[in-house]
Design a protein around this motif. Structure first.
Motif, PDB file in Angstrom:
ATOM      1  N   LEU A 105       0.830  -1.198   0.000  1.00 62.11           N
ATOM      2  CA  LEU A 105       0.000   0.000   0.000  1.00 62.11           C
ATOM      3  C   LEU A 105       0.865   1.248   0.000  1.00 62.11           C
ATOM      4  CD1 LEU A 105      -2.692  -1.051   2.641  1.00 62.11           C
ATOM      5  CD2 LEU A 105      -2.952  -0.992   0.146  1.00 62.11           C
ATOM      6  N   PRO A 106       0.407   2.334  -0.647  1.00 61.67           N
ATOM      7  CA  PRO A 106       1.176   3.581  -0.651  1.00 61.67           C
ATOM      8  C   PRO A 106       1.232   4.209   0.732  1.00 61.67           C
ATOM      9  CG  PRO A 106      -0.984   3.914  -1.643  1.00 61.67           C
ATOM     10  CD  PRO A 106      -0.836   2.443  -1.439  1.00 61.67           C
ATOM     11  N   THR A 107       2.246   5.027   0.941  1.00 66.42           N
ATOM     12  CA  THR A 107       2.444   5.737   2.202  1.00 66.42           C
ATOM     13  C   THR A 107       2.037   7.193   2.031  1.00 66.42           C
ATOM     14  OG1 THR A 107       4.389   4.342   2.601  1.00 66.42           O
ATOM     15  CG2 THR A 107       4.127   6.290   3.996  1.00 66.42           C
ATOM     16  N   ILE A 108       1.254   7.721   2.943  1.00 68.45           N
ATOM     17  CA  ILE A 108       0.929   9.148   2.934  1.00 68.45           C
ATOM     18  C   ILE A 108       2.157   9.902   3.446  1.00 68.45           C
ATOM     19  CG2 ILE A 108      -0.556  10.968   3.847  1.00 68.45           C
ATOM     20  CD1 ILE A 108      -2.739   8.838   4.178  1.00 68.45           C
ATOM     21  N   ALA A 109       2.748  10.734   2.586  1.00 66.83           N
ATOM     22  CA  ALA A 109       3.980  11.456   2.928  1.00 66.83           C
ATOM     23  C   ALA A 109       3.625  12.791   3.587  1.00 66.83           C
ATOM     24  CB  ALA A 109       4.824  11.674   1.679  1.00 66.83           C
ATOM     25  N   LEU A 110       3.529  12.780   4.896  1.00 68.19           N
ATOM     26  CA  LEU A 110       3.131  13.985   5.632  1.00 68.19           C
ATOM     27  C   LEU A 110       4.162  15.108   5.502  1.00 68.19           C
ATOM     28  CD1 LEU A 110       1.844  12.251   8.891  1.00 68.19           C
ATOM     29  CD2 LEU A 110       0.466  13.056   6.959  1.00 68.19           C
ATOM     30  N   PHE A 111       5.424  14.738   5.291  1.00 68.66           N
ATOM     31  CA  PHE A 111       6.478  15.759   5.195  1.00 68.66           C
ATOM     32  C   PHE A 111       6.301  16.658   3.984  1.00 68.66           C
ATOM     33  CE2 PHE A 111       8.139  11.876   3.193  1.00 68.66           C
ATOM     34  CZ  PHE A 111       8.456  12.344   1.930  1.00 68.66           C
ATOM     35  N   ARG A 112       5.551  16.218   2.989  1.00 66.44           N
ATOM     36  CA  ARG A 112       5.384  17.047   1.790  1.00 66.44           C
ATOM     37  C   ARG A 112       4.635  18.343   2.083  1.00 66.44           C
ATOM     38  NH1 ARG A 112       7.109  13.821  -2.255  1.00 66.44           N
ATOM     39  NH2 ARG A 112       6.594  11.589  -2.174  1.00 66.44           N
ATOM     40  N   ASN A 113       3.780  18.315   3.081  1.00 68.54           N
ATOM     41  CA  ASN A 113       2.988  19.505   3.417  1.00 68.54           C
ATOM     42  C   ASN A 113       3.419  20.173   4.714  1.00 68.54           C
ATOM     43  OD1 ASN A 113       1.054  19.439   1.181  1.00 68.54           O
ATOM     44  ND2 ASN A 113       0.344  17.529   2.114  1.00 68.54           N
ATOM     45  N   ASP A 114       4.266  19.505   5.495  1.00 65.91           N
ATOM     46  CA  ASP A 114       4.724  20.098   6.754  1.00 65.91           C
ATOM     47  C   ASP A 114       6.157  19.651   7.019  1.00 65.91           C
ATOM     48  OD1 ASP A 114       5.149  21.113   9.278  1.00 65.91           O
ATOM     49  OD2 ASP A 114       3.404  20.168  10.206  1.00 65.91           O
ATOM     50  N   PHE A 115       7.104  20.500   6.648  1.00 64.14           N
ATOM     51  CA  PHE A 115       8.514  20.162   6.831  1.00 64.14           C
ATOM     52  C   PHE A 115       8.917  20.116   8.305  1.00 64.14           C
ATOM     53  CE2 PHE A 115       9.209  22.523   2.576  1.00 64.14           C
ATOM     54  CZ  PHE A 115       8.828  21.397   1.854  1.00 64.14           C
ATOM     55  N   TYR A 116       8.134  20.720   9.170  1.00 60.88           N
ATOM     56  CA  TYR A 116       8.492  20.824  10.589  1.00 60.88           C
ATOM     57  C   TYR A 116       7.850  19.727  11.440  1.00 60.88           C
ATOM     58  CZ  TYR A 116      10.626  25.287   9.502  1.00 60.88           C
ATOM     59  OH  TYR A 116      11.451  26.264   8.974  1.00 60.88           O
ATOM     60  N   LEU A 117       7.091  18.852  10.826  1.00 65.05           N
ATOM     61  CA  LEU A 117       6.479  17.751  11.561  1.00 65.05           C
ATOM     62  C   LEU A 117       7.541  16.702  11.870  1.00 65.05           C
ATOM     63  CD1 LEU A 117       3.787  16.496  12.597  1.00 65.05           C
ATOM     64  CD2 LEU A 117       3.612  15.343  10.377  1.00 65.05           C
ATOM     65  N   SER A 118       7.824  16.486  13.150  1.00 70.41           N
ATOM     66  CA  SER A 118       8.905  15.568  13.528  1.00 70.41           C
ATOM     67  C   SER A 118       8.406  14.312  14.225  1.00 70.41           C
ATOM     68  CB  SER A 118       9.916  16.281  14.428  1.00 70.41           C
ATOM     69  OG  SER A 118       9.308  16.673  15.650  1.00 70.41           O
ATOM     70  N   THR A 119       7.122  14.267  14.587  1.00 73.80           N
ATOM     71  CA  THR A 119       6.576  13.076  15.224  1.00 73.80           C
ATOM     72  C   THR A 119       5.110  12.894  14.846  1.00 73.80           C
ATOM     73  OG1 THR A 119       6.291  11.928  17.351  1.00 73.80           O
ATOM     74  CG2 THR A 119       5.938  14.302  17.338  1.00 73.80           C
ATOM     75  N   THR A 120       4.693  11.659  14.713  1.00 76.11           N
ATOM     76  CA  THR A 120       3.301  11.355  14.383  1.00 76.11           C
ATOM     77  C   THR A 120       3.045   9.875  14.670  1.00 76.11           C
ATOM     78  OG1 THR A 120       1.592  11.605  12.680  1.00 76.11           O
ATOM     79  CG2 THR A 120       3.665  10.657  11.978  1.00 76.11           C
TER      80      THR A 120
END
Length: 248
Positions: free
Chosen positions: A3-18
């Motif tokens: 399954l594909p991965t939702i790349a959260l970093f593409r919209n928020d470069f400062y997101l460091s944990t999830t």
């Protein structure tokens, strides 16, 4: 099928944990999650390292992050001798933020260099301590002058932000691509443009990497060396700090 991965970093470069859920573990140990804030190696920028936290507080140390067989699958590659998570297991992701932020600053610095030196780019590599950008250019140029021009852009504190265009729009406007040998990150339906300055007055170019939100965050940088790599190729090496304090 992975399954594909939702790349959260593409919209928020400062997101460091999830939080994320394990969807697959491939043969070489790469862990696939439903979503991630870990950047995958691409465009000269190294992938993130860090760790995945399990429900009992134990860790799975991640040595690197890369794409799978397709760009929409992201593999979190564990360090040696790490435990293997279960499919469906919920994990908390922790990016090595100190390292990522240095790479964000360096990648932005490479963009500033491409503004100061408006020549076709033939290669680039982003590093924590030093980055390089290769240009298709034959003339000589003073590295101190380039440093001064770059620091002028840093100190002006221009905003850095993303705009999105479709793959078709990019193909219809090939002139916005500065790289001579590397294609922009197409194939996902849309492409991110990294814009510098109000209304992209300073620069706008396709790039899938991570960047700071304003040029002042880059900090003190300088051109350590300019190397001749052929009749029509020059390699610029960027480092953090001031020239007078550097050990070359």
């Amino acid at each position: 099928m992975t399954l594909p991965t939702i790349a959260l970093f593409r919209n928020d470069f400062y997101l460091s944990t999830t939080e994320a859920i394990v969807t697959a573990v491939i043969a070489d140990g790469g862990i696939v999650l439903d979503q991630t804030c870990f950047y995958a190696t691409s465009g000269g920028q190294p992938g993130d390292s860090g760790f995945l936290e399990r429900a009992d507080g134990s860790r799975i140390e991640i040595a690197s992050t890369r794409h799978g067989d397709t760009k929409d699958v992201i593999l979190h590659v564990p360090a040696d001798a790490q435990p293997v998570p279960d499919i469906g297991e919920k994990l908390v992701l922790h990016v090595d933020w100190t390292r990522r932020y240095r790479l964000m600053r360096m990648h932005t610095a490479c963009h500033l260099l491409s503004v100061v030196c408006p020549y076709p780019i033939t290669g680039a590599a982003v590093g924590e301590e030093e980055s390089r950008v290769d240009f298709d250019m034959g003339e000589t140029i003073d590295k101190d002058s380039v440093t001064a021009d770059m620091m002028s852009l840093v100190n002006a504190n221009h905003p850095v932000y993303l705009q999105w265009i479709t793959d078709a729009e990019l193909m219809a406007n090939p002139g916005i691509v500065k790289s001579k040998n590397v294609r922009p990150p197409v194939g996902l339906g849309r492409v991110s443009l990294v814009c510098i300055g109000e209304n992209a007055a300073i620069d706008s170019q396709p790039c899938g990497g991570t960047h700071v939100s304003e040029t002042q965050e880059v900090g003190e940088i300088f051109i350590a060396r300019i190397e001749k790599k052929g009749k029509e190729n020059r390699r610029f090496r960027i480092r953090f700090g001031k020239p007078e304090t550097a050990v070359l």
